[in-house]
Every structure is written in structure tokens, then in C-alpha cells.
Enzyme design. Structure first.
Site, PDB file in Angstrom:
ATOM      1  N   HIS A 368       0.800  -1.235   0.000  1.00 39.86           N
ATOM      2  CA  HIS A 368       0.000   0.000   0.000  1.00 39.86           C
ATOM      3  C   HIS A 368       0.824   1.272   0.000  1.00 39.86           C
ATOM      4  CE1 HIS A 368      -4.043  -1.747   0.818  1.00 39.86           C
ATOM      5  NE2 HIS A 368      -3.330  -2.722   1.351  1.00 39.86           N
ATOM      6  N   LYS A 559      -8.137  14.309   4.577  1.00 37.55           N
ATOM      7  CA  LYS A 559      -7.276  13.113   4.567  1.00 37.55           C
ATOM      8  C   LYS A 559      -6.280  13.290   5.693  1.00 37.55           C
ATOM      9  CE  LYS A 559      -6.129  14.151   0.235  1.00 37.55           C
ATOM     10  NZ  LYS A 559      -6.003  13.072  -0.703  1.00 37.55           N
ATOM     11  N   ARG A 560      -5.496  12.235   5.994  1.00 38.11           N
ATOM     12  CA  ARG A 560      -4.465  12.402   7.008  1.00 38.11           C
ATOM     13  C   ARG A 560      -3.556  13.568   6.614  1.00 38.11           C
ATOM     14  NH1 ARG A 560      -4.219   8.545  11.360  1.00 38.11           N
ATOM     15  NH2 ARG A 560      -2.252   9.588  11.815  1.00 38.11           N
ATOM     16  N   LYS A 565       1.140  14.721   1.042  1.00 33.35           N
ATOM     17  CA  LYS A 565      -0.210  15.036   0.562  1.00 33.35           C
ATOM     18  C   LYS A 565      -0.368  16.538   0.302  1.00 33.35           C
ATOM     19  CE  LYS A 565      -2.217  11.136   3.151  1.00 33.35           C
ATOM     20  NZ  LYS A 565      -2.853  10.245   2.172  1.00 33.35           N
ATOM     21  N   THR A 667      -8.358   6.954  -1.861  1.00 27.35           N
ATOM     22  CA  THR A 667      -9.716   6.431  -2.028  1.00 27.35           C
ATOM     23  C   THR A 667     -10.723   7.557  -1.810  1.00 27.35           C
ATOM     24  OG1 THR A 667      -9.438   5.645   0.244  1.00 27.35           O
ATOM     25  CG2 THR A 667      -9.360   3.996  -1.495  1.00 27.35           C
ATOM     26  N   LYS A 671     -14.419   8.884  -3.638  1.00 24.56           N
ATOM     27  CA  LYS A 671     -15.658   9.253  -2.933  1.00 24.56           C
ATOM     28  C   LYS A 671     -16.133  10.632  -3.367  1.00 24.56           C
ATOM     29  CE  LYS A 671     -13.916   6.448   0.811  1.00 24.56           C
ATOM     30  NZ  LYS A 671     -13.077   6.484   2.026  1.00 24.56           N
TER      31      LYS A 671
HETATM   32  N1  CRA Z   1      -2.074   5.601   3.827  1.00 23.62           N
HETATM   33  C1  CRA Z   1      -1.991   4.795   0.828  1.00 23.62           C
HETATM   34  O1  CRA Z   1      -1.188   5.870   1.182  1.00 23.62           O
HETATM   35  C2  CRA Z   1      -4.109   4.081  -0.269  1.00 23.62           C
HETATM   36  C3  CRA Z   1      -4.415   3.281   0.983  1.00 23.62           C
HETATM   37  C4  CRA Z   1      -5.231   2.045   0.669  1.00 23.62           C
HETATM   38  C5  CRA Z   1      -2.298   3.914   2.029  1.00 23.62           C
HETATM   39  C6  CRA Z   1      -3.236   5.278   0.109  1.00 23.62           C
HETATM   40  O2  CRA Z   1      -2.871   5.960  -1.069  1.00 23.62           O
HETATM   41  O3  CRA Z   1      -5.294   4.507  -0.876  1.00 23.62           O
HETATM   42  O4  CRA Z   1      -3.205   2.881   1.641  1.00 23.62           O
HETATM   43  N2  CRA Z   1      -1.056   3.283   2.440  1.00 23.62           N
HETATM   44  O5  CRA Z   1      -4.630   1.281  -0.326  1.00 23.62           O
HETATM   45  C7  CRA Z   1      -0.799   2.688   3.631  1.00 23.62           C
HETATM   46  O6  CRA Z   1      -1.561   2.688   4.579  1.00 23.62           O
HETATM   47  C8  CRA Z   1       0.745   1.373   4.880  1.00 23.62           C
HETATM   48  O7  CRA Z   1       0.391   2.056   3.726  1.00 23.62           O
HETATM   49  C9  CRA Z   1      -2.840   4.718   3.219  1.00 23.62           C
HETATM   50  O8  CRA Z   1      -3.968   4.592   3.591  1.00 23.62           O
END
Ligand code: CRA
Length: 833
Positions: A368, A559-560, A565, A667, A671
């Protein structure tokens, strides 16, 4: 005698007539909550309603479990340290197709359904995208009738609640369980034990076979808590099984007996600490031993549980991989590869090769992130002390693996060191991604671009070794929660034109395309948006006391908070606009409301400072009489699933502005777009595919591409060059540095300014110009409301690909090789005729 029809009374626990539902709610209030309506709190009523709904799904749930156990069907196990499921009540009402009836019953009982729905405390058992993705996937698995279990951790404290004090983030403990959780059922009878610490010793059995025994230092009990996951208008109700740790009584007793009361209690505390709290870091490893204990704990519990279930129907584990497809959600559960080997070899006495064949065919791994700070590795010391036997198993996996590497790449020591599970470049570490790759039959990234970068960069040598293992599954989100539930107005409008088939088959939204040309429809489309914008404006007023113009362009980034970002790039644009408005009061741009939301990891200095930066700029801009409501900057505290449901539908513009190559997928981007927001974004993550689908004319693109980012960095990036050559940018940075947004204090944001001028690892300055120009295009476009609506409709019409149903179908077809199973409803008792 005249024969009379028997009086028919619906079962209180399953009936759906209004009278029955009303009676059931009151019954539950009385018999479960122990309250009369006169003295019941809102939470009591919420719980009474929640139990009423739970009763109505139990039959489906139990039938699903029984069918899956009996029928020998292949099951998906989604192993994930996080499940960010969000509130259950309304989602279950929708999936069960009883929302209208229940609303009527609740209203007729003199209660307010909206208030009861809002009384639910959401389980925040995840950080962000990864945990929320797991939740969307659980919804789709059930909706597609795929037998599945989501295995994870029942954290007592989930992600912290965020408050903003004086513009800074303050973390408050999340006590989601304090008023009870009606959705879970504990299953202590299915408890298992997990070893930690101690040492290993060889022994020979009665048949002269050599084995290894793990003599643990302590043993912890894992108790499963099951939560039903309903599917949309199907009988399938899968299970999310989360583990809670507890001390093993037998261990306590030993110490009790020697009079060590406090020592015994200590054990209890230590054991229960394992599932106490979620680590609040998103894409940043913390490296704490407790985290490794959490990972091994839930992985071992889950594998033991699968084995127990497997042996109910099968004489042995020879066909385990034919019955179970286990997905590793990132490397957090990667120790499962070694743990299943240990269980097979040590406990079930499988020969190594035979065991490995099962393991390799069981697991698949999803990566991820490419961020180096998120790649999990454990110091050998910590690993070996905590899990001595597991480390030995890893060494053996590695030894045999490296033998293979030597055959494929003879005389290439470089390959040995880059591929080995053990990082020996300095302090020795176990690299979890390597363990995951070696033990998995498939490895996937989460968007096309990301999957390509996985092959090209971090796992390149594995790709050279096993190209056939690598694949892509682009993320998706569930339209049930993210459209039907969160945006009922828009959903009804869509359904009024194309029917409701889109809820199950999102590609049907395509039929909306022709309505983009229909002026009346566009008007209705705008009205639906306006309604939720007004709602959000009221919410903002209530939460932060700021009045925003509901007609303004709602420009949203939620988002976080993370430097990659680039929330601070968004702020640079705000300041640019602010300066322009100040120097040209007649500037012809539509009014904008900038809305931010997101949590910063408590230990992440820059992220926390970025929050302060946003709120500080807001303080100046929002209180400037010259600006009025033409520009507002809102930071809404405590962004979570519930708040997401409110904000995505109200957005006009979605900010997806990460540095190209950094956001694996995203994601939230999906949305927003599904709810008719247009995107301003870079060619990063799933933005690339969203743009492909909606059409480039319906997407605001800016910024460097991934290869351009790499080239610029290779050439030696000098951010100051941009500062000196773009007067507008210089003006903005100088203004910040002067202390203008910090009551004259030049120190407060020095770390941000200096970071941008002297390092700028995420290339904000390089992308600044292109971003500002693109934002100008957004402003121009917004002036033409008819055309904006067309673009908005086309965005929604073309989002079919981003349903998590499609993602899950991809996983089933290309990775898991699983089939749907339809669930027949059978009563739990044979009713008398
Ligand atoms: N932080 C990615 O950064 C992705 C999600 C789900 C992340 C996002 O771009 O949409 O995963 N990666 O695939 C992550 O958690 C450990 O890595 C995220 O949510």
C-alpha cells in the site's frame, strides 16, 4: 363449528411490520437496557434500536456461517491490523433493505431516526485509507456473496479524537466501547493461546523424528469478538472477527500460589496491553516491540482459528490452501507466512517442503505504500527475544530462498543482499515485505501507477525473480456507504432516472451520461448539491462558529495530514488568492470556502505544524473585513468516517494534490468524484485512472509527472530557484516568514518556510505555478454553472470502475480463485405446523 383463522403474531425478533418493530424496540429497551422510555437516554434508545436490527440479521448471519462451514467452500480471509468500518446502524438498515420501515416505526414511537443514527459512536479501528479500504472490501465481499472473514484486532482505544485548541491539534483518548457495543458478540469458546518469549529446544519423538519445541516465556489468550457484515440486499452476512488479548488464568495461578499477587496482576496487565490501543501512525513505522506483539498476536490467533474451522470438515491440513485464500493487507500481518509454517511443521508435524507448498499457495500480499518510512523492518534482537521460534523459521525460509536466488543469479552477491529477508547492511533487521513476497503467490499494488512503481523500484529484484507474481488491483469504495447512505438526495435523483441497479452494479451509472445535456436535470443536480452544502454550512457554524457562504465554491481537502499530501500547497494557494483580493478588491473570482479535515500522527512535528498553519491563515483571512465571505478557511476537527459521509457529498472541488509517485492510490478521491465533485489533482495514484475514466476535459490536472519528479531530483533540485523566479511565490513565502499569520512572530512557521526553501522534499515550489494556474481555470469554470454541472454529472456517470465490488471481483478472479455462494434462509428452530 365455524373454523376461525388463527391470530397471526409476527416474531418479535424477526418481524418487519411497523407494530412489531415498535414492540421490539420497547422490549429491548426494557429487557436489555433495563429502562422505561421515561428514563431512557438517547443512547439507550439507540442501543434498543441497534439490538432490534441485529436480531433481524442474526438468522442470515448464522445461516452464512453454517453454509460456509458445511459446504467446504473456499473462504477469503482478509488479514488486516485495521478495519475502519464506520457506524453500523444506518448501513445495516440500507443493506437489509428495511430503512423506510424502521424509520416509520421509530417516528411513530415518537423518536427521531436521524438522532438515533447519530448517537452511534463509530469504531475508529484504523488510521485512514488502508483501514477504510478493508471496510469497503468487507462490504463488497458480502454484497457479492463471497464467503469471507475479516480478521483483525479489537483495540480497546481506537484512533484518538482530535480537538483543536488555539489552532493546534490536541489528542483525546477514544473510548468507543464505553457505552457498550451492540454489534459484537464475544465467542470465548473459540479462544486460542499465543506464545511469546522464552526459548526453543530440539527433541526427538517416538519415531526418531527430529522436532523443535518452543518453551514460551509467557502465554496470552486471544478471545474473538464477531461483528456481522451485511451485504446489500443478499442473505450473505460475513463475519469480522477481532481478537482481544487476555491473561491466561493458569499463568496467574502459578504466581498466586507462590504468593506473588502483584506479579500475577502484572501479567494480566501486560497481556491485556496487547490490544489496548491502535498505533496512530499512518505510513510511519514506530518500531515498538508492543506493535510486533500486536501483529503476531492477531495473526497467530487468526491462523489457529482457520485451522480449527478447517479441521471440522477435513481430516488434515493437506488441502488448506484449497479452502483458504489469505490476503495480507500490507506487511502488518506478514509474520503470518512464518507462523503458518511453524504451525504446520512444529504442531502438525508436516515435512518442510510439503508445508511450504501449502503456505505459498495460501497467501497473497498487497503493498500500500512506497514511502521508505513506512516499510516495516524489525531489529533481529527484538524479534528474536519476542518470537524465538518464529525467527528460526524465518531463517530457514530465507536459507532455502537464497539457494534459489543463487541458482537464478549465479555469483551475484548483490542480489543475495538486496533480496534476503534479513537486512545486514548495518544493524540486522527482518524485512517484512520480503517475507510477504516470498510467502505469497501474488503481490499487488493498489492502482496502475503504484503497481508499476512497485515493480520498478522497491520490489524490483523480486519482480526480476518472479514477474508472474506481480499484478495490480486498483482500489475501490463501496457505493452503499459512500453514495446511498451519505448522499440520499443525489442517490434518489439518480435512481429516478436510471433505476436502482447502479447500487449493485456501478457501471450502470453510465446511463446518466445522456442527462448531462438535460437542463432540467442539471437544475435538479445543482439543487441536490446545494441542499447538502447548506447542511454542511450549518454544521460548520455549529462546530467552529464560522458563517460560510453556502453558494461559494466548496474546495475540500480531507485526509491524514502528511507532507507528501501537501495540504501546505493548498495553503500557498489560499494565501496567493488572499493577496490578490487584497491588492485588487474587484478581482473577479467566485467566492470560495476552503475546508480541511484530517489527523496528524501525534509524533509528527511537521504535520502538526501544518494544522496550526492552516488555522492561523484561517484566523487572518476569516476575520479580514475586506474579504468578507469571498474567502473562508475552515479546519474541521476530528475527521472520521461519520464526518466523511457529511463532507464528500457537499464538495464542489476535491483536492488530490500529492507529489506524483507518492500517493499509492487514494480512495477519498473516488468518494468525492462519485458525489459530483470535480478533481484538481496530480498524475498520482488512482487520480490517473479517474482522469482516464471521466475524461481529461472533466478533470483539472496540474503538476510534474512521476518521471519528471525523479529527473528533477536526480539533477539536484534547488527550490530557491523557484522562489527567486516566481514573484508571486516569493511574496507568499515572504509574507509567511514575516510573521503575518503568526501575530508578528517569524519563528512559528519558520520550520515550514525553511523546509520549503532549503529542502522541499515534496516539490511544492516546483509545482506551485502549475497549481495556481490550474486553480485559476477552476475559478473560471465555476462561473459557468451549466457547464460545471455537466462536468459534475459526467464525473459521476463514469465512476463505475471505482466500486469496491469491481476491486473484489478482480481479487476473486485473479488472485483468490473463489466463487460466490448463495445463502438459503433457514429458521433456527423448526416451527410447529
Ligand atoms: N495511507 C496509501 O497511502 C491508499 C491506501 C489504501 C495507504 C493510500 O494511497 O489509498 O493505503 N497506504 O490502499 C498505507 O496505509 C501502509 O500504507 C494509506 O492509507
Amino acid at each position: 363449528m365455524v373454523s376461525q383463522n388463527p391470530i397471526k403474531i409476527e416474531d418479535d425478533r424477526t418481524g418487519l411490520e411497523i407494530q412489531t418493530l415498535r414492540r421490539a424496540i420497547l422490549d429491548n429497551l426494557f429487557y436489555i437496557q433495563g429502562k422505561f422510555p421515561e428514563i431512557a437516554t438517547k443512547n439507550d434508545f439507540y442501543l434498543a434500536l441497534a439490538y432490534t436490527i441485529r436480531d433481524r440479521l442474526l438468522q442470515r448471519w448464522l445461516n452464512t456461517m453454517q453454509t460456509e462451514i458445511k459446504n467446504d467452500v473456499k473462504k477469503v480471509c482478509y488479514l488486516s491490523a485495521e478495519f475502519l468500518v464506520g457506524p453500523h446502524l444506518e448501513n445495516n438498515l440500507i443493506n437489509l433493505g428495511i430503512a423506510e420501515k424502521v424509520k416509520q416505526a421509530v417516528t411513530e414511537s415518537g423518536l427521531n431516526i436521524k438522532e438515533l443514527i447519530e448517537a452511534e459512536e463509530e469504531p475508529g479501528l484504523g488510521n485512514g485509507g488502508l483501514g477504510r479500504l478493508a471496510a469497503c472490501y468487507m462490504d463488497s465481499l458480502s454484497s457479492l456473496e463471497v464467503p469471507a472473514i475479516g480478521y483483525g484486532i479489537r483495540y480497546e482505544f481506537g484512533i484518538f479524537d482530535q480537538e483543536i485548541k488555539d489552532g493546534w491539534q490536541v489528542e483525546i483518548t477514544d473510548k468507543w466501547l464505553q457505552y457498550g457495543n451492540p454489534w459484537e458478540i464475544a465467542r470465548p469458546e473459540a479462544s486460542v493461546t499465543v506464545n511469546f518469549g522464552g526459548y526453543t529446544e530440539p527433541y526427538t519423538d517416538g519415531h526418531n523424528q527430529f522436532h523443535v519445541r518452543w518453551v514460551p516465556g509467557y502465554v496470552v489468550k486471544g478471545i474473538p469478538y464477531d461483528t456481522p457484515i451485511t451485504g446489500y440486499k443478499v442473505n450473505t452476512v460475513n463475519t469480522m472477527r477481532l481478537w482481544r488479548s487476555e491473561a491466561c488464568e493458569s499463568f496467574d495461578f502459578q504466581r498466586f500460589n507462590v504468593g506473588d499477587y502483584y506479579g500475577a496482576v502484572d501479567d494480566k496487565v501486560n497481556s491485556e496491553n496487547i490490544t489496548k490501543v491502535l498505533y496512530p501512525n499512518d505510513e510511519q513505522i514506530e518500531g515498538k516491540e508492543l506493535r510486533l506483539r500486536q501483529q503476531y498476536f492477531f495473526v497467530s490467533c487468526s491462523l489457529q482459528d482457520m485451522i480449527r474451522i478447517h479441521l471440522l470438515n477435513n481430516p488434515n491440513l493437506d488441502n488448506f490452501h484449497e479452502q483458504w485464500a489469505v490476503q495480507l493487507n500490507d506487511t502488518h500481518p506478514a509474520v503470518a507466512v512464518a507462523e503458518l509454517m511453524r504451525l504446520l511443521v512444529d504442531i502438525y508435524e508436516y515435512e518442510w517442503g510439503k508445508a511450504w507448498n501449502i503456505v505459498e499457495k495460501t497467501f497473497a500480499y498487497t503493498n500500500h505504500t512506497l514511502l521508505p518510512e513506512a516499510l516495516e523492518k524489525w531489529p533481529i534482537e527484538i524479534f528474536g527475544n519476542l518470537l524465538p521460534r518464529v525467527l528460526e523459521v524465518i531463517y530457514e525460509i530465507n536459507r532455502r530462498f537464497l539457494d534459489q536466488v543463487r541458482i537464478k543469479f549465479p555469483n551475484d552477491d548483490g542480489k543475495i543482499s538486496t533480496l534476503s529477508i534479513i537486512d545486514e547492511s548495518g544493524e540486522r533487521y527482518v524485512r517484512m515485505a520480503h517475507l510477504a513476497c516470498i510467502g505469497s503467490h501474488h503481490i499487488n499494488g493498489v492502482a496502475e501507477l503504484h503497481s508499476q512503481l512497485v515493480k520498478d523500484t522497491i520490489l524490483h529484484d523480486f519482480y526480476l525473480l518472479w514477474p508472474q507474481k506481480f499484478t495490480n488491483v486498483t482500489n475501490g469504495v463501496t457505493p452503499r456507504r459512500w453514495m446511498v447512505q451519505s448522499n440520499p438526495r443525489l442517490s434518489k435523483l439518480i435512481t429516478s432516472k436510471i433505476g436502482d441497479g447502479w447500487i449493485k452494479n456501478l457501471q450502470e451509472l453510465k446511463q446518466l451520461e445522456r442527462y448531462a445535456e438535460d437542463q432540467t436535470f442539471r437544475q435538479q443536480w445543482r439543487e441536490a448539491k446545494q441542499f447538502v452544502k447548506q447542511d454542511l454550512a450549518n454544521y460548520i457554524q455549529e462546530k467552529v462558529g464560522i458563517t460560510v457562504n453556502p453558494e461559494s465554491l466548496f474546495d475540500v481537502q480531507v485526509k491524514r495530514i502528511h507532507e507528501y499530501k501537501r495540504q501546505h500547497l493548498n495553503v500557498l494557494h489560499i494565501i496567493t488568492l488572499y493577496k490578490q483580493m487584497k491588492s485588487n478588491p474587484n478581482l473577479d473570482v467566485p467566492p470560495r470556502t476552503f475546508i480541511f479535515g484530517g489527523k496528524a500522527a501525534p509524533g509528527y512535528f511537521m504535520a502538526k505544524r501544518i494544522i496550526k498553519f492552516i488555522t492561523a491563515v484561517g484566523d487572518v483571512v476569516n476575520n479580514d473585513g475586506d474579504i468578507g465571505d469571498r474567502l473562508k478557511v475552515i479546519f474541521l476537527p476530528d475527521y472520521n468516517v461519520t464526518f466523511g459521509q457529511r463532507v464528500y457529498p457537499a464538495a464542489d472541488l476535491s483536492e488530490q494534490i500529492s507529489t506524483a509517485g507518492k500517493e499509492a492510490s487514494g480512495t477519498g478521491n473516488m468518494k468525492f468524484s462519485m458525489n459530483g465533485a470535480l478533481t484538481i489533482g496530480t498524475l498520482d495514484g488512482a487520480n490517473v485512472e479517474i482522469r482516464q475514466e471521466v475524461g481529461e476535459e472533466n478533470f483539472f490536472l496540474f503538476g510534474l509527472t512521476t518521471p519528471e519528479v525523479l529527473t528533477l531530483k536526480d539533477q539536484g533540485y534547488v527550490p530557491r530557484r523557484y522562489y527567486h523566479s516566481i514573484p508571486e511565490l516569493k511574496g507568499v513565502l515572504d509574507l509567511i516568514a514575516s510573521g503575518f499569520f503568526s501575530h508578528g512572530d517569524p519563528e512559528l512557521f519558520r520550520s515550514i518556510v525553511d523546509n520549503l526553501l532549503y529542502d522541499d522534499p515534496y516539490l511544492l515550489l516546483a509545482d506551485y505555478k502549475s497549481y495556481i494556474e490550474c486553480q485559476e481555470k477552476v475559478s473560471q469554470a465555476y462561473k459557468d454553472q451549466e457547464n460545471w454541472s455537466k462536468m459534475s454529472i459526467l464525473n459521476v456517470a463514469r465512476m463505475g470502475k471505482f466500486s469496491s465490488d469491481r476491486s473484489i471481483q478482480d481479487y476473486c478472479n485473479n488472485i483468490w480463485n473463489t466463487q460466490p455462494v448463495s445463502i438459503e434462509l433457514k429458521d433456527y428452530v423448526q416451527k410447529e405446523a
